[in-house]
Every structure is written in C-alpha cells, then in structure tokens.
Scaffold this motif. Structure first.
Motif, short mmCIF file in Angstrom:
data_model
loop_
_atom_site.label_atom_id
_atom_site.label_comp_id
_atom_site.label_asym_id
_atom_site.label_seq_id
_atom_site.Cartn_x
_atom_site.Cartn_y
_atom_site.Cartn_z
N GLY A 211 0.47 -1.20 0.26
CA GLY A 211 0.08 -0.14 -0.15
C GLY A 211 0.37 1.49 0.04
O GLY A 211 0.57 2.16 -0.66
N ASP A 212 2.17 1.06 0.46
CA ASP A 212 2.62 2.64 0.97
C ASP A 212 3.48 2.22 -0.62
O ASP A 212 3.21 3.93 -1.36
N TRP A 213 3.89 1.75 -1.02
CA TRP A 213 4.39 1.67 -2.99
C TRP A 213 3.49 1.80 -3.67
O TRP A 213 3.82 3.15 -4.39
N ALA A 214 2.28 1.56 -3.42
CA ALA A 214 1.09 2.15 -4.26
C ALA A 214 0.64 3.47 -4.41
O ALA A 214 0.47 4.36 -4.90
N LYS A 215 0.71 4.49 -2.43
CA LYS A 215 0.80 6.08 -3.04
C LYS A 215 1.61 5.91 -2.71
O LYS A 215 1.70 7.47 -4.16
N THR A 216 3.26 5.66 -2.98
CA THR A 216 3.94 6.58 -3.46
C THR A 216 4.08 7.25 -5.48
O THR A 216 4.03 8.14 -5.55
N ASP B 80 0.97 9.28 -6.22
CA ASP B 80 1.00 10.96 -5.45
C ASP B 80 1.88 11.49 -6.98
O ASP B 80 1.35 12.19 -7.37
N GLN B 81 2.61 10.51 -7.46
CA GLN B 81 3.71 11.09 -8.36
C GLN B 81 2.54 11.08 -9.73
O GLN B 81 3.24 11.60 -10.10
N ALA B 82 2.06 10.00 -10.06
CA ALA B 82 1.86 9.93 -11.09
C ALA B 82 0.49 10.60 -11.37
O ALA B 82 0.04 10.80 -12.58
N ALA C 141 -3.78 -2.99 -4.49
CA ALA C 141 -3.82 -1.46 -4.01
C ALA C 141 -3.12 -0.71 -4.45
O ALA C 141 -3.76 0.73 -4.00
N MET C 142 -3.30 -0.16 -6.05
CA MET C 142 -2.77 1.16 -6.90
C MET C 142 -4.24 0.93 -6.80
O MET C 142 -4.10 2.65 -6.81
N ALA C 143 -5.11 0.78 -7.31
CA ALA C 143 -6.42 1.19 -7.33
C ALA C 143 -7.71 1.80 -6.68
O ALA C 143 -8.10 2.96 -6.62
N LYS C 144 -6.90 1.51 -5.23
CA LYS C 144 -7.67 2.55 -4.22
C LYS C 144 -7.07 3.77 -4.50
O LYS C 144 -6.92 4.96 -3.10
N GLN C 145 -5.91 4.00 -4.96
CA GLN C 145 -4.78 5.32 -4.85
C GLN C 145 -6.08 6.26 -5.53
O GLN C 145 -6.50 6.01 -6.69
N PRO C 146 -6.32 7.56 -5.50
CA PRO C 146 -7.31 8.50 -5.93
C PRO C 146 -6.50 8.61 -7.03
O PRO C 146 -6.11 9.27 -7.66
#
Length: 237
Positions: free
Chosen positions: A31-36, A39-41, A169-174
């Motif tokens: 999850g932390d990797w996905a958020k990192t 957020d940049q993407a 995990a990435m699918a959860k990130q805005p």
C-alpha cells in the motif's frame, strides 16, 4: 481531416491505470508503494488526458495549421508525461512483490520507449505541409496509423504493475484513478468531425463506431475479468 487520428485516440490509445477492483488491505508495504507512486503519477495521468482531449477537440472544426500545432504540442505533452511516469516508478523503488525489481525496470523501459514513440509522431506532424490540404490529410493518416501502433505500447507500459496485490493496492489510490480531461471540448456549430468535405475524402467505414467527438476512452482495448477502477486520463501517454 483529423478524424482517424481522433478515432485512434477514442479507440483506446490513452494510457491510464486500468486497475482491478479494490480488495482488503494485504500489507502496508504494498500500500505504501502504491501511494508513493500514485501520488507522483496523478498529474502526469491528468496531463495525458488533457492532451488527448485537445487532439480530439481540435479535430472538430479546425484548419490544418491549427491541427498541426495542437497535435504537435499534445504528442510532446504525452511524451513528457510518460517520462515523468517512468521517473515516478523509479522513484518509488522496486515494488514489494515477486520479481519486483524486474517489474519496475520493465515499466521504466516501456514508458520511456512510449515517450520516444510519441516524440516521433510529433516530428512526423511537424513535417507536414498545412498549406496543401490534400497532402496534409494524407500525412495525417500516416500519423494516425503510427498512433495505432503505439496503442499497444501504451497498454503494456504499466501492465505488470497492475496485476495482483499491487494492482489492487494501486486501485485504491486517488492518484491512479481515471481522470476527466480538464480541457473543455471545442465549441462549434459545425458538423461533427468527418462530416466536412475535407475530412470525408480519406475517412471510410474503417473508423468503426469510434466517435471522434467523444472523450477518449480511458480503458485499454483488451478486456479484463476484474472491474476497472473508476474515479479518471488509459491515459491520457
């Protein structure tokens, strides 16, 4: 005149993260990797969506020189966004999944290759002669053909990141959700692209059901058994 180019975009050449549906959290590291990364993407995915919308909107009722300028800028914007996405993958580090380092390196390589391909399209557009309408239309067809080839590269660029636990995990990130283009469609009382005399000459039934007046499809052409994430580019490169 720009109908087939816009149709190619509408057909799924936009790169976004077409991710699997959400599931329960399976580890803070993933999850932390996905958020990192996401957020940049986010701004790069938005940039791609805006660039594709500009191409499609310009196709509606524009002169050759206007189409040339818009397409040239859009292709460069997509290339820049792809390179920034590659840096985002690099900056996030190897994802904490099986073969994570290879997944990371493959994504970086493919995003940079896609960026280079879009810069090639920019050069191709820049070389067209907007003063000769027929030659310009013929040349633009070649650009559309090139865009179709890049579509597969677009789809594959982040495909490995989108699989399994990491994709969930990435699918959860805005930041990795499908964006809405912030560029408004070009207002015009003219017929839809392809219905004017200068575009009808080289646009046949092969454009299929793709309507260039539509916002580009954010989903890749290949289907997935899992539901797509929706919030969003895809990618938008």
């Amino acid at each position: 005149m720009n109908k087939k180019l816009a149709a190619a975009l509408s057909g799924g050449a936009v790169l976004v993260l077409a991710l699997s549906g959400c599931s329960d959290d399976e580890g803070d590291k993933v999850g932390d990797w996905a958020k990192t990364f996401c957020d940049q993407a986010k701004p790069q995915i938005q940039k791609r969506a805006d660039a594709h919308q500009i191409i499609i909107s310009t196709a509606a009722d524009s002169k050759p020189a206007e189409i040339q300028a818009a397409d040239s800028k859009a292709f460069q914007d997509i290339a820049n966004a792809d390179r920034a996405l590659a840096k985002a993958v690099e900056g996030a580090g190897a994802p904490p999944v099986e073969n994570g380092e290879k997944v990371q390196q493959d994504a970086i390589k493919e995003l940079n290759a896609t960026a280079l391909a879009y810069e090639g399209l920019k050069k191709q557009v820049d070389a067209l002669d907007p003063t000769n309408q027929q030659k310009f239309a013929d040349g633009l067809q070649g650009v559309a053909d090139g865009l179709t080839k890049i579509e597969k590269m677009d789809q594959n660029a982040l495909s490995k990141l989108e699989e399994g636990e990491l994709g969930q995990a990435m699918a959860k990130q805005p930041g990795c959700q499908k964006p809405t283009a912030s560029v408004p469609p070009k207002a015009s009382g003219s017929p839809q692209p392809g219905s004017t005399s200068d575009s009808d000459a080289d646009t046949g039934s092969d454009s299929g059901s793709s309507d260039p007046s539509r916002k580009p499809s954010a989903k890749p052409t290949k289907s997935s058994a899992a539901p797509k994430s929706s919030a969003t580019p895809k990618t938008e490169e």
